[in-house]
Design an enzyme around this catalytic site. Structure first.
Site, mmCIF file in Angstrom:
data_model
loop_
_atom_site.group_PDB
_atom_site.id
_atom_site.type_symbol
_atom_site.label_atom_id
_atom_site.label_comp_id
_atom_site.label_asym_id
_atom_site.label_seq_id
_atom_site.Cartn_x
_atom_site.Cartn_y
_atom_site.Cartn_z
ATOM 1 N N LEU A 61 0.857 -1.176 0.000
ATOM 2 C CA LEU A 61 0.000 0.000 0.000
ATOM 3 C C LEU A 61 0.894 1.226 0.000
ATOM 4 O O LEU A 61 1.988 1.211 0.579
ATOM 5 C CB LEU A 61 -0.894 0.036 1.251
ATOM 6 C CG LEU A 61 -1.951 -1.053 1.413
ATOM 7 C CD1 LEU A 61 -2.704 -0.837 2.726
ATOM 8 C CD2 LEU A 61 -2.928 -1.053 0.247
ATOM 9 N N ASP A 62 0.414 2.299 -0.619
ATOM 10 C CA ASP A 62 1.142 3.563 -0.529
ATOM 11 C C ASP A 62 1.290 3.947 0.938
ATOM 12 O O ASP A 62 0.426 3.628 1.768
ATOM 13 C CB ASP A 62 0.369 4.677 -1.245
ATOM 14 C CG ASP A 62 0.039 4.334 -2.690
ATOM 15 O OD1 ASP A 62 0.854 3.637 -3.322
ATOM 16 O OD2 ASP A 62 -1.026 4.751 -3.165
ATOM 17 N N ALA A 63 2.350 4.669 1.250
ATOM 18 C CA ALA A 63 2.584 5.069 2.642
ATOM 19 C C ALA A 63 1.387 5.802 3.259
ATOM 20 O O ALA A 63 1.021 5.523 4.408
ATOM 21 C CB ALA A 63 3.846 5.917 2.740
#
Length: 239
Positions: A61-63
């Site tokens: 997942l994106d940060a």
């Protein structure tokens, strides 16, 4: 395992496990980050300490995005789960808050760039509106009120920032998205409503286990931020 870790394990068997990733954490060390990322903000660093062995991220997942991330206990286990993703037999559900009122349901079929300056690939996101709210604030000064939708999204394909970019392309950017969103509405959510960060969460993963054929359903637990969002929309998750 250490009780001091900020990562919560929400599912585990002998082949893989799932965590509820907090916003602001990287799954693994970022390759192209212009600044150094502290190891305490990297999921793999915490998990290898917890398990005292190598574990292997199955996806990421994106940060800024919170929610479910899967990790395998071995490289072979990771390959088995990656095959499910490749065959689109791993079904992911996200919740997001977007600007404006979206249709009751729909499909966003818009090609996206693989990366900056690279080729265009097909991309599809299916969604439905869970709730809507209109607030008496002229956030953008174009309208006397501001409208928002709580949506459930299913990425059929798995492209970089797919949900974020897709909703931006149809003029319904996600709240809290500093790369693809609306700075006026982001500021309103952060400063007036006290809802900080990207409003995107991976809430559920469903699949058939490649090891025993049993159906596996993993759901992210409730948290303060999303409880606040649900209250804003007067929406309750189904039980």
């Amino acid at each position: 395992m250490s009780s001091e870790s900020p990562l919560k394990i929400i599912y585990q068997d002998e082949n893989f496990f799932a965590i509820d990733k907090p916003s602001g954490f990287f799954v693994h060390p970022p390759e192209l980050s212009p600044y150094p990322v502290p190891k305490e903000r990297i999921c793999l660093w915490h998990l290898r300490k917890m398990f005292r062995k190598d574990v292997f991220p199955v996806h990421r997942l994106d940060a800024p995005t919170s929610g479910i991330v899967l990790f395998a206990m071995s490289r072979q286990d990771a390959r088995e789960l990656n095959f499910l993703f490749a065959e689109r037999r791993m079904h992911k559900t996200y919740h997001a808050v977007v600007r404006g009122f979206v249709p009751a349901s729909g499909s966003i079929d818009l090609p996206l760039e693989v990366d900056e300056g690279q080729s265009i690939v097909e991309a599809q996101t299916v969604f439905r509106s869970l709730a809507q709210v209109e607030l008496p604030y002229a956030v953008g000064k174009k309208y006397p009120t501001s409208r928002y939708s709580l949506v459930q999204a299913h990425p059929v394909t798995g492209r970089w920032h797919q949900i974020r970019r897709h909703f931006d392309r149809i003029a319904h950017p996600l709240l809290g998205d500093i790369e693809h969103g609306d700075s006026h509405h982001n500021r309103f959510f952060r400063d007036t409503l006290n809802i900080k960060g990207l409003c995107l969460k991976a809430t559920k993963i469903e699949m058939e286990s490649p090891w025993n054929g049993q159906r596996v359903v993993i759901e992210a637990p409730a948290c303060d931020k999303w409880n606040q969002i649900h209250e804003l929309f007067s929406w309750k998750p189904p039980t």
